[in-house]
Design a protein around this motif. Structure first.
Motif, PDB file in Angstrom:
ATOM      1  N   THR A   4      61.854  65.008  78.954  1.00 43.82           N
ATOM      2  CA  THR A   4      62.038  63.817  78.112  1.00 43.82           C
ATOM      3  C   THR A   4      63.428  63.221  78.285  1.00 43.82           C
ATOM      4  O   THR A   4      63.621  62.023  78.074  1.00 43.82           O
ATOM      5  N   GLY A   5      64.390  64.073  78.599  1.00 48.60           N
ATOM      6  CA  GLY A   5      65.757  63.569  78.766  1.00 48.60           C
ATOM      7  C   GLY A   5      66.519  63.408  77.462  1.00 48.60           C
ATOM      8  O   GLY A   5      67.704  63.083  77.486  1.00 48.60           O
ATOM      9  N   VAL A   6      65.871  63.610  76.316  1.00 48.74           N
ATOM     10  CA  VAL A   6      66.604  63.516  75.052  1.00 48.74           C
ATOM     11  C   VAL A   6      67.323  64.837  74.804  1.00 48.74           C
ATOM     12  O   VAL A   6      66.923  65.886  75.322  1.00 48.74           O
ATOM     13  N   ARG A   7      68.379  64.785  74.010  1.00 50.99           N
ATOM     14  CA  ARG A   7      69.239  65.954  73.837  1.00 50.99           C
ATOM     15  C   ARG A   7      68.938  66.744  72.561  1.00 50.99           C
ATOM     16  O   ARG A   7      69.478  67.816  72.370  1.00 50.99           O
ATOM     17  N   HIS A   8      68.126  66.160  71.678  1.00 51.98           N
ATOM     18  CA  HIS A   8      67.835  66.817  70.410  1.00 51.98           C
ATOM     19  C   HIS A   8      66.362  67.231  70.356  1.00 51.98           C
ATOM     20  O   HIS A   8      65.485  66.440  70.729  1.00 51.98           O
ATOM     21  N   ALA A   9      66.142  68.432  69.879  1.00 52.43           N
ATOM     22  CA  ALA A   9      64.775  68.916  69.661  1.00 52.43           C
ATOM     23  C   ALA A   9      64.595  69.221  68.175  1.00 52.43           C
ATOM     24  O   ALA A   9      65.509  69.736  67.524  1.00 52.43           O
ATOM     25  N   VAL A  10      63.415  68.892  67.655  1.00 55.18           N
ATOM     26  CA  VAL A  10      63.092  69.193  66.255  1.00 55.18           C
ATOM     27  C   VAL A  10      61.855  70.085  66.259  1.00 55.18           C
ATOM     28  O   VAL A  10      60.773  69.661  66.676  1.00 55.18           O
ATOM     29  N   VAL A  11      62.055  71.315  65.814  1.00 54.86           N
ATOM     30  CA  VAL A  11      60.958  72.284  65.744  1.00 54.86           C
ATOM     31  C   VAL A  11      60.439  72.250  64.321  1.00 54.86           C
ATOM     32  O   VAL A  11      61.141  72.619  63.375  1.00 54.86           O
ATOM     33  N   THR A  12      59.196  71.758  64.156  1.00 55.07           N
ATOM     34  CA  THR A  12      58.698  71.493  62.819  1.00 55.07           C
ATOM     35  C   THR A  12      57.258  71.970  62.689  1.00 55.07           C
ATOM     36  O   THR A  12      56.733  72.669  63.544  1.00 55.07           O
ATOM     37  N   GLY A  13      56.629  71.635  61.581  1.00 52.39           N
ATOM     38  CA  GLY A  13      55.252  72.087  61.371  1.00 52.39           C
ATOM     39  C   GLY A  13      54.525  71.126  60.457  1.00 52.39           C
ATOM     40  O   GLY A  13      54.884  69.947  60.366  1.00 52.39           O
TER      41      GLY A  13
END
Ligand code: SF4
Length: 259
Positions: free
Chosen positions: A86-95
């Motif tokens: 994706t090239g984005v620097r932030h990941a959000v691990v959610t549910g």
């Protein structure tokens, strides 16, 4: 607000989903968008939503990851590769509740090893040892306003109420994050001014937070519903030094999946 929720699809204890294959996680969806809530509002992020939850909030905005979980089993390497591409620097691990799945620890480690900033969004009732390593731990303790209707959903109501507050786990999660020197936020979904005393009582029993870590988010799935609560929520935040938490994704895109 009362929003009809889908009926749960099976009679299994929903806190105990069948374990996925050893190198996989149950995923409801992945997508790139801007973070809509919390301290990183507006930051372009890759979202990975794990499917399955040990709670049943009345106003859950992702019932497809809790009340009626939809999922694809995805291999860890596949997820990490998608995030990287994706090239984005932030990941959000959610549910759902991502901490329901012990292998989420490995996912967080893999994302951070790729140089990504990782946010983990949790209700704070589970603590998989040794903890999911993340740069921002976003804990959303559930208040009594989250309980499902006891008449329409007696089993879910009883389960939810027995689990939604777990003080030892909450203390452990916050303590570990503070010790690591990484950031945290406590995000409360509020429906009325009566919620404020409950929040203050809970905060009084916790350590490791500062006023600037506390966010109040008006419950609602539309701009109109949120707007009806925004004035008193903002006032409550100003009085206490807390933060008002908008829901930018709803303002930008409406109540749509994948945003
Ligand atoms: S904890 Fe989150 S995902 Fe689970 S039921 Fe509540 S709002 Fe939905």
């Amino acid at each position: 607000m009362t929003v009809p929720l889908p009926q749960a699809r099976d009679a299994r204890d929903p806190s105990e989903p069948p374990p996925p294959p050893s190198d996989a996680l149950p995923i409801a969806e992945t997508f790139v968008s801007v973070q809509g809530e919390g301290k990183l509002t507006g930051v372009p992020s890759w979202f990975v939503r794990l499917s399955g939850c040990n709670l049943r909030c009345a106003w859950c905005d992702t019932p497809y990851a809790s009340w009626a979980p939809e999922k694809q089993t995805r291999a860890m390497a596949d997820l990490l590769d998608e995030a990287r591409r994706t090239g984005v620097r932030h990941a959000v691990v959610t549910g759902g509740e991502p901490l329901l799945f012990p292998r989420v620890v490995e996912l967080c480690e893999g994302l951070r090893a790729q140089g990504m900033h990782v946010t983990v969004e949790t209700a704070g009732t589970l603590d998989p040892a040794p903890g999911a390593p993340c740069d921002l731990l976003s804990v959303s303790p559930k208040l009594s306003n989250s309980a499902p209707d006891p008449v329409a959903f007696p089993r879910e109501h009883a389960m939810h109420e027995s689990r939604r507050e777990n003080l030892p786990v909450l203390r452990s999660l916050l303590g570990r994050q503070r010790e690591s020197g990484r950031d945290l936020q406590l995000k409360f979904v509020v429906t009325g001014p009566g919620d404020l005393a409950e929040i203050e009582a809970l905060l009084a029993r916790l350590e490791g937070w500062e006023a600037s870590d506390v966010l109040l988010m008006p419950e609602g799935r539309t701009r109109e519903e949120i707007g009806q609560r925004s004035a008193w929520v903002a006032s409550a935040c100003v009085e206490r030094g807390w933060r008002y938490c908008q829901r930018l994704h709803i303002e930008l895109f409406g109540n749509r999946r994948g945003t």
